[in-house]
Design an enzyme around this catalytic site. Structure first.
Site, PDB file in Angstrom:
ATOM      1  N   LYS A 151     -54.096  -1.777 -14.099  1.00 42.72           N
ATOM      2  CA  LYS A 151     -53.444  -1.214 -12.911  1.00 42.72           C
ATOM      3  C   LYS A 151     -54.472  -0.639 -11.947  1.00 42.72           C
ATOM      4  O   LYS A 151     -54.420  -0.897 -10.738  1.00 42.72           O
ATOM      5  CB  LYS A 151     -52.456  -0.117 -13.307  1.00 42.72           C
ATOM      6  CG  LYS A 151     -51.631   0.406 -12.133  1.00 42.72           C
ATOM      7  CD  LYS A 151     -51.082   1.789 -12.374  1.00 42.72           C
ATOM      8  CE  LYS A 151     -52.147   2.843 -12.129  1.00 42.72           C
ATOM      9  NZ  LYS A 151     -51.603   4.222 -12.133  1.00 42.72           N
TER      10      LYS A 151
ATOM     11  N   ASP B 232     -47.072   0.028 -12.001  1.00 42.33           N
ATOM     12  CA  ASP B 232     -46.987   1.362 -12.606  1.00 42.33           C
ATOM     13  C   ASP B 232     -45.560   1.573 -13.090  1.00 42.33           C
ATOM     14  O   ASP B 232     -44.764   0.628 -13.135  1.00 42.33           O
ATOM     15  CB  ASP B 232     -47.416   2.442 -11.615  1.00 42.33           C
ATOM     16  CG  ASP B 232     -46.462   2.568 -10.429  1.00 42.33           C
ATOM     17  OD1 ASP B 232     -45.483   1.784 -10.330  1.00 42.33           O
ATOM     18  OD2 ASP B 232     -46.681   3.469  -9.599  1.00 42.33           O
TER      19      ASP B 232
END
Length: 216
Positions: free
Chosen positions: A121, A139
């Site tokens: 991420k 996320d």
């Protein structure tokens, strides 16, 4: 799952609803962005923004952070979760940047994820926001909203990212990432989604299942 032909309309609605959707982490350069995103794991962006001004004032570049005493960095970060681990990681990250990349953040996914404290991420956010690449960083908000609406049906973050990349036109990946985050924060709450004010309610599987009395 939402029909492929409806995805463009959903994305258009979300972009119209959140025209200012962008990275909420305060930063002045790619190095600061990298550190801020790494610090944001399991911590709100608001909390990160509260600690980074003092951190960046004291350690404005990789060289200064690489030479920092870990206890001093911990003192800057103690208001956020896992601050001891994060202090160690960002110092380690700065040491690698200084030793191997002449203090520059590499514009390469594999190089980024090899840095201490940098996962998929974080690398995707840095490549998207810092370098302008089209990326989808998943996320908790993106994972929840994408699966709740029915853009994808996946059980983990990686599969959600890959499925979104397959269903969404590449030129819209980064913008979609930010739109889904803003929608998750401002409307599609984990516990109490505000379905009555949702701009994409007519497409949403969560609402359709609720109206049918199905278990969600």
């Amino acid at each position: 799952m939402v029909k492929q032909e409806d995805i463009k309309e959903i994305l258009d609605w979300l972009e119209a609803q959140y025209p200012d959707a962008e990275c909420a982490l305060h930063h002045e350069n790619v190095f600061q962005l990298l550190v801020a995103v790494a610090l944001s794991a399991q911590t709100t962006d608001k909390s990160v923004n509260q600690v980074t001004p003092a951190l960046f004032a004291k350690y404005p570049d990789p060289a200064s952070l690489a030479a920092a005493d870990v206890s001093d960095v911990e003192e800057c970060l103690k208001r956020i979760g896992m601050y001891r681990t994060k202090a160690k990681n960002i110092i380690g990250m700065a040491k690698v940047l200084t030793a191997e990349y002449d203090g520059e953040v590499p514009e390469d996914y594999e190089a980024l994820v090899a840095l201490p404290g940098v996962g998929r991420k974080t690398a995707n956010v840095v490549l998207s926001v810092g370098f302008g690449q089209q990326r989808i960083a998943v996320d908790t908000h993106v994972f929840r909203v994408a699966n709740r609406i029915g853009l994808v049906h996946e059980k983990d973050v990686l599969k959600t990212e890959l499925a979104l990349m397959d269903r969404i036109p590449q030129e819209r990946w980064s913008r979609t990432h930010h739109s889904l985050i803003f929608h998750g924060r401002q409307c599609c709450d984990a516990r109490k989604p505000d379905c009555g004010h949702c701009p994409v309610s007519e497409f949403c599987e969560y609402i359709n299942k609720s109206e049918q009395g199905a278990e969600i």
